[in-house]
Scaffold this active site. Structure first.
Site, PDB file in Angstrom:
ATOM      1  N   LYS A 268       0.850  -1.195   0.000  1.00  0.00           N
ATOM      2  CA  LYS A 268       0.000   0.000   0.000  1.00  0.00           C
ATOM      3  C   LYS A 268       0.884   1.243   0.000  1.00  0.00           C
ATOM      4  O   LYS A 268       1.664   1.465   0.916  1.00  0.00           O
ATOM      5  CB  LYS A 268      -0.903   0.003   1.237  1.00  0.00           C
ATOM      6  CG  LYS A 268      -1.660   1.326   1.451  1.00  0.00           C
ATOM      7  CD  LYS A 268      -2.572   1.298   2.693  1.00  0.00           C
ATOM      8  CE  LYS A 268      -3.215   2.669   2.941  1.00  0.00           C
ATOM      9  NZ  LYS A 268      -4.057   2.680   4.154  1.00  0.00           N
ATOM     10  N   ASP A 273      -2.579  10.301   3.542  1.00  0.00           N
ATOM     11  CA  ASP A 273      -3.979   9.899   3.708  1.00  0.00           C
ATOM     12  C   ASP A 273      -4.722  10.927   4.553  1.00  0.00           C
ATOM     13  O   ASP A 273      -4.664  10.902   5.778  1.00  0.00           O
ATOM     14  CB  ASP A 273      -4.049   8.516   4.373  1.00  0.00           C
ATOM     15  CG  ASP A 273      -5.483   8.016   4.520  1.00  0.00           C
ATOM     16  OD1 ASP A 273      -6.395   8.626   3.910  1.00  0.00           O
ATOM     17  OD2 ASP A 273      -5.682   7.014   5.244  1.00  0.00           O
ATOM     18  N   LYS A 280     -10.260  12.906   7.872  1.00  0.00           N
ATOM     19  CA  LYS A 280      -9.820  12.530   9.215  1.00  0.00           C
ATOM     20  C   LYS A 280      -9.786  13.750  10.127  1.00  0.00           C
ATOM     21  O   LYS A 280      -9.602  14.875   9.656  1.00  0.00           O
ATOM     22  CB  LYS A 280      -8.387  11.969   9.144  1.00  0.00           C
ATOM     23  CG  LYS A 280      -8.262  10.615   8.516  1.00  0.00           C
ATOM     24  CD  LYS A 280      -6.806  10.162   8.504  1.00  0.00           C
ATOM     25  CE  LYS A 280      -6.651   8.796   7.876  1.00  0.00           C
ATOM     26  NZ  LYS A 280      -7.342   7.717   8.600  1.00  0.00           N
ATOM     27  N   ASP A 291       1.701   6.407   5.293  1.00  0.00           N
ATOM     28  CA  ASP A 291       0.720   5.442   4.789  1.00  0.00           C
ATOM     29  C   ASP A 291       1.215   4.707   3.537  1.00  0.00           C
ATOM     30  O   ASP A 291       0.479   3.940   2.933  1.00  0.00           O
ATOM     31  CB  ASP A 291      -0.611   6.169   4.530  1.00  0.00           C
ATOM     32  CG  ASP A 291      -1.830   5.296   4.813  1.00  0.00           C
ATOM     33  OD1 ASP A 291      -1.676   4.276   5.509  1.00  0.00           O
ATOM     34  OD2 ASP A 291      -2.921   5.645   4.324  1.00  0.00           O
ATOM     35  N   ASP A 350     -12.185   7.091   3.406  1.00  0.00           N
ATOM     36  CA  ASP A 350     -10.998   6.872   4.228  1.00  0.00           C
ATOM     37  C   ASP A 350     -10.587   5.393   4.246  1.00  0.00           C
ATOM     38  O   ASP A 350      -9.507   5.060   4.712  1.00  0.00           O
ATOM     39  CB  ASP A 350     -11.255   7.388   5.655  1.00  0.00           C
ATOM     40  CG  ASP A 350      -9.971   7.572   6.437  1.00  0.00           C
ATOM     41  OD1 ASP A 350      -8.880   7.530   5.820  1.00  0.00           O
ATOM     42  OD2 ASP A 350     -10.063   7.771   7.668  1.00  0.00           O
ATOM     43  N   GLU A 352      -9.389   3.701   1.924  1.00  0.00           N
ATOM     44  CA  GLU A 352      -8.831   3.756   0.570  1.00  0.00           C
ATOM     45  C   GLU A 352      -7.775   2.688   0.330  1.00  0.00           C
ATOM     46  O   GLU A 352      -7.545   2.278  -0.813  1.00  0.00           O
ATOM     47  CB  GLU A 352      -8.229   5.147   0.320  1.00  0.00           C
ATOM     48  CG  GLU A 352      -6.789   5.372   0.822  1.00  0.00           C
ATOM     49  CD  GLU A 352      -6.628   5.281   2.330  1.00  0.00           C
ATOM     50  OE1 GLU A 352      -7.647   5.388   3.046  1.00  0.00           O
ATOM     51  OE2 GLU A 352      -5.487   5.079   2.801  1.00  0.00           O
ATOM     52  N   ARG A 354      -7.637  -0.503   1.062  1.00  0.00           N
ATOM     53  CA  ARG A 354      -8.154  -1.761   0.512  1.00  0.00           C
ATOM     54  C   ARG A 354      -8.556  -1.604  -0.957  1.00  0.00           C
ATOM     55  O   ARG A 354      -8.511  -2.568  -1.719  1.00  0.00           O
ATOM     56  CB  ARG A 354      -9.327  -2.259   1.378  1.00  0.00           C
ATOM     57  CG  ARG A 354     -10.518  -1.366   1.368  1.00  0.00           C
ATOM     58  CD  ARG A 354     -11.459  -1.617   2.547  1.00  0.00           C
ATOM     59  NE  ARG A 354     -10.904  -1.121   3.819  1.00  0.00           N
ATOM     60  CZ  ARG A 354     -11.489  -1.283   4.996  1.00  0.00           C
ATOM     61  NH1 ARG A 354     -12.640  -1.932   5.092  1.00  0.00           N
ATOM     62  NH2 ARG A 354     -10.938  -0.789   6.090  1.00  0.00           N
TER      63      ARG A 354
HETATM   64  N1  BES Z   1      -4.210   4.575   6.843  1.00  0.00           N
HETATM   65  C1  BES Z   1      -5.373   4.346   7.609  1.00  0.00           C
HETATM   66  C2  BES Z   1      -5.152   3.350   8.747  1.00  0.00           C
HETATM   67  C3  BES Z   1      -4.309   3.847   9.884  1.00  0.00           C
HETATM   68  C4  BES Z   1      -4.879   4.552  10.919  1.00  0.00           C
HETATM   69  C5  BES Z   1      -2.969   3.561   9.945  1.00  0.00           C
HETATM   70  C6  BES Z   1      -4.109   5.009  11.972  1.00  0.00           C
HETATM   71  C7  BES Z   1      -2.183   3.997  10.983  1.00  0.00           C
HETATM   72  C8  BES Z   1      -2.747   4.729  12.007  1.00  0.00           C
HETATM   73  C9  BES Z   1      -6.491   3.784   6.720  1.00  0.00           C
HETATM   74  O1  BES Z   1      -6.507   4.235   5.418  1.00  0.00           O
HETATM   75  C10 BES Z   1      -7.790   4.203   7.325  1.00  0.00           C
HETATM   76  O2  BES Z   1      -8.060   5.356   7.349  1.00  0.00           O
HETATM   77  N2  BES Z   1      -8.558   3.225   7.788  1.00  0.00           N
HETATM   78  C11 BES Z   1      -9.823   3.501   8.380  1.00  0.00           C
HETATM   79  C12 BES Z   1     -10.801   2.481   7.865  1.00  0.00           C
HETATM   80  C13 BES Z   1     -12.229   2.766   8.224  1.00  0.00           C
HETATM   81  C14 BES Z   1     -12.711   4.007   7.502  1.00  0.00           C
HETATM   82  C15 BES Z   1     -13.070   1.577   7.836  1.00  0.00           C
HETATM   83  C16 BES Z   1      -9.646   3.394   9.890  1.00  0.00           C
HETATM   84  O3  BES Z   1      -8.890   2.535  10.339  1.00  0.00           O
HETATM   85  O4  BES Z   1     -10.239   4.192  10.596  1.00  0.00           O
HETATM   86 ZN    ZN Z   2      -4.730   4.852   4.655  1.00  0.00          ZN
HETATM   87 MN    MN Z   3      -7.618   6.034   5.182  1.00  0.00          MN
END
Ligand code: BES
Ligand code: ZN
Ligand code: MN
Length: 501
Positions: A268, A273, A280, A291, A350, A352, A354
Site C-alpha cells: 500500500k 492519507d 480525518k 501510509d 478513508d 482507501e 483496501r
Molecule cells: N491509513 C489508515 C489506517 C491507519 C490509521 C494507519 C491510523 C495507521 C494509524 C487507513 O486508510 C484508514 O483510514 N482506515 C480507516 C478504515 C475505516 C474508515 C473503515 C480506519 O482505520 O479508521
Molecule cells: Zn490509509
Molecule cells: Mn484512510
C-alpha cells in the site's frame, strides 16, 4: 541536506579480545549465565563489573548496560561496555537486535566511531543467524532522522564495526545482515519523508531506483497506462488529488529459480492519507505521511532479496496514490469498478487502502505471482486489537500463514494471526455493487482483510497489517521515533523459503 544514515564497514574477526583495537569493546551477557562468561572481562576492568553487580548499581536485566574503562595491561582497547540480554532462553533475534542497537546508540552518543562486538554469549541462537542479526542491527542503529533541518543537529555515525567470533562462515552472514539493514534504512528514509516531498510520482521514482539492482526489472505505470489496465479502484482513490496515481512493478527472476513459485509482494503506497471527503480529524493526521510504509517495505525487501541473490522468483507490486478531498474526489456512495471486474460502493473514502490494494493484488496474480503477501498500514482497528507491538497476520491456506509466521520468528518480528471466518463476510455486502469498502466499526482489521481476500484469487495469500508497527511514537534505546522498517526482515526471511506447494 545531511544524510539520514551511514552503512558501517563490518568486519568479522577471530582473535583474543585483548588484541582487538576499537574505541569500545561490547560484551554481551546473559543474566543467568553472567558469572561464568565475564570473569576475564571483569578482570580487564579491574573488577568494576563485579563490584557494580554486588552494589546493585548494575543489574543484569535485559538491555541494562554498564560501561567501564579497561585498566588491565595488555589490552589494545580502552573501554568496555557490558550489555545484558536478560535470560539466555529469551535471547533470540529480537533481543540481540535490541542489545546491539542499544550499544550502538551509546557509542554514537559518546562519539566513538569504532566498535567491536565480542561474540561471547550465544543466547538461544545459532552462530550464523546471530551474526546475521548483529550485522543488520548495527546498520539499522546507525540512522538519524531530521534531514530537513537547516541547522542539523550534530550527528555522529559509526564507521567500523568488528564482530569478534569463533564462528566460521560468519563473514558472509554479517554481510547479509548488513544488506538487510541497509534496505530497512532506505525504507525508513522514504517513510519519514513528508507528503510535500513525496507524492506518488516521486515516490515510485525513488522506489524504482531502490529496486534497480542487478537482476531486477522495473516498470512504472502512469495514469494513462492504469486507465488502459482498468484499475478503477486505484484511479478512483487518486481522483481527489492533483498528484496522479502510479503503479510500480519490480521483477526479480534469477536464472535457475524454481519455475513453480513466484513470490508476490504487494504494498500500500498512499503517500498521504487525509481520509478524502470522509476526512480525518486534524489531531495526529501528520502521521499519515507514513501510509506508504507497506509499499516502501516490499520494495526494500525485494532489493535485499535480489542483492542476496536468493534463488527464487519474486515480484513487487506497489499501488500509489494521494488520498485528498479535491474537487474531483471520490464521494461516499460512488461506485467503482476495479481491474478484476468487481464493483465497489465506496461508503467511506478513508477506507482507501483496501481499494488500491484490490487492484494491486489482482495485478500481481495476473502477472504470475503464485504466493502472495500484501503489506499495509491498513486499519486503526489493528492498532486497537494488537497495539504498537504486533503486526496483524491474516491469510489462507493455513500452511502459508504458518510459513510467514516462521519467517517472522526467524527475523525476530512479532506477528499474530487473526481469523477470516466466513461469518464476517456478510458485512461486506452492498445492495448497489458487489462490495462496500467500509463495513463499520466492529472487527475492522478482519473485515478489511476479507475485502482484500476478494481480490487475491485462489492461491496462497497473506496480509500483514502494519498500522501499529510501522511507526514508533516515542524514541526507545533501540529505535528512534518515526519509521521502523517493520516486516522487511520477515519478507526477506520468507524469500529464503521453503514454499508450500
Ligand atoms: N491509513 C489508515 C489506517 C491507519 C490509521 C494507519 C491510523 C495507521 C494509524 C487507513 O486508510 C484508514 O483510514 N482506515 C480507516 C478504515 C475505516 C474508515 C473503515 C480506519 O482505520 O479508521
Ligand atoms: Zn490509509
Ligand atoms: Mn484512510
Amino acid at each position: 541536506m545531511p544524510v539520514a544514515y551511514e552503512v558501517p564497514r563490518i568486519d568479522v574477526l577471530s582473535g583474543a579480545p585483548s588484541s582487538i583495537q576499537a574505541d569500545l569493546l561490547v560484551v554481551p551477557l546473559a543474566e543467568d549465565h553472567c558469572a561464568g562468561t565475564v570473569a576475564e572481562f571483569d578482570a580487564a576492568v579491574g573488577g568494576a563489573l563485579g563490584a557494580a553487580l554486588a552494589r546493585g548499581e548494575f543489574t543484569p536485566k535485559a538491555l541494562e548496560t554498564f560501561c567501564a574503562p579497561i585498566l588491565a595491561a595488555g589490552w589494545a582497547s580502552s573501554r568496555m561496555l557490558f550489555v545484558s540480554g536478560g535470560h539466555r532462553e529469551d535471547m533470540g533475534p529480537e533481543r540481540f537486535r535490541r542489545m546491539a542497537a542499544s550499544a550502538v546508540a551509546l557509542a554514537r552518543h559518546q562519539r566513538l566511531p569504532r566498535v567491536a562486538w565480542l561474540d561471547v554469549e550465544p543466547g538461544r541462537m545459532a552462530a550464523g543467524e546471530r551474526i546475521d542479526i548483529l550485522g543488520e542491527a548495527v546498520t539499522v542503529a546507525n540512522f538519524d532522522g531530521g534531514i530537513h533541518k537547516s541547522r542539523p543537529d550534530p550527528r555522529f555515525f559509526l564507521t567500523d564495526v568488528s564482530i569478534v567470533t569463533a564462528a566460521s562462515g560468519a563473514l558472509d552472514r554479517a554481510g547479509a545482515g548488513r544488506i538487510v539493514g541497509d534496505a530497512v534504512n532506505s525504507a525508513r528514509v522514504l517513510i519519514n519523508e513528508p507528503g510535500n516531498f513525496l507524492a506518488p510520482a516521486t515516490f515510485v521514482d525513488k522506489a524504482a531506483s531502490l529496486a534497480s539492482v542487478d537482476g531486477v526489472g522495473v516498470e512504472v505505470f502512469d495514469e494513462r497506462r492504469l486507465e488502459a489496465l482498468g484499475t478503477g479502484l486505484l484511479l478512483g482513490v487518486g481522483r481527489g488529488s492533483a498528484e496522479p496515481p502510479r503503479m510500480l512493478i519490480a521483477r526479480y527472476e534469477p536464472a535457475g529459480a524454481a519455475a513453480d513459485v513466484t513470490l508476490g509482494l504487494v504494498g500500500k503506497g498512499i503517500t498521504f492519507d487525509t481520509g478524502g471527503i470522509s476526512i480525518k480529524p486534524a489531531d495526529g493526521m501528520e502521521r499519515m505521511k507514513d501510509d506508504m510504509a507497506g509499499a516502501a517495505s516490499v520494495v526494500a525487501a525485494l532489493r535485499a532479496i535480489a542483492l542476496l541473490r536468493l534463488p527464487i522468483r519474486a515480484v513487487a507490486v506497489v499501488a500509489s496514490a494521494e488520498n485528498m478531498p479535491g474537487g474531483r474526489a471520490l464521494k461516499p456512495g460512488d461506485i467503482l469498478r476495479g481491474a478484476s471486474g468487481l464493483t465497489v460502493e465506496v461508503n467511506n473514502t478513508d477506507a482507501e487502502g483496501r481499494l488500491i490494494l484490490g487492484d494491486a493484488l489482482w495485478y500481481a496474480r495476473t502477472i504470475g505471482a503464485t504466493h502472495l503477501v500484501d503489506v499495509a498500514t491498513l486499519t486503526g482497528a489493528c492498532i486497537v486489537a494488537l497495539g504498537k507491538i504486533t503486526t496483524g497476520l491474516f491469510g489462507t491456506p493455513q500452511i502459508w500463514v504458518d510459513t510467514i509466521r516462521a519467517a517472522a520468528d526467524r527475523g525476530g518480528e512479532k506477528v499474530w494471526q487473526m481469523p477470516l471466518f466466513e461469518e464476517y463476510k456478510d458485512t461486506l455486502k452492498s445492495d448497489m455493487a458487489d462490495l462496500i469498502n467500509s463495513p463499520g466499526r466492529t472487527a475492522g482489521a478482519i473485515t478489511a482483510a476479507m475485502f482484500l481476500q476478494e481480490f487475491a484469487g485462489t492461491g496462497p495469500w497473506a496480509h500483514l497489517d502494519i498500522a501499529g508497527t510501522a511507526w514508533a511514537d516515542e524514541t526507545k534505546a533501540w529505535m528512534p521515533r518515526g519509521a521502523t522498517g517493520a516486516i522487511i526482515r520477515t519478507l526477506v526471511e520468507l524469500g529464503r523459503g521453503p514454499f508450500p506447494r
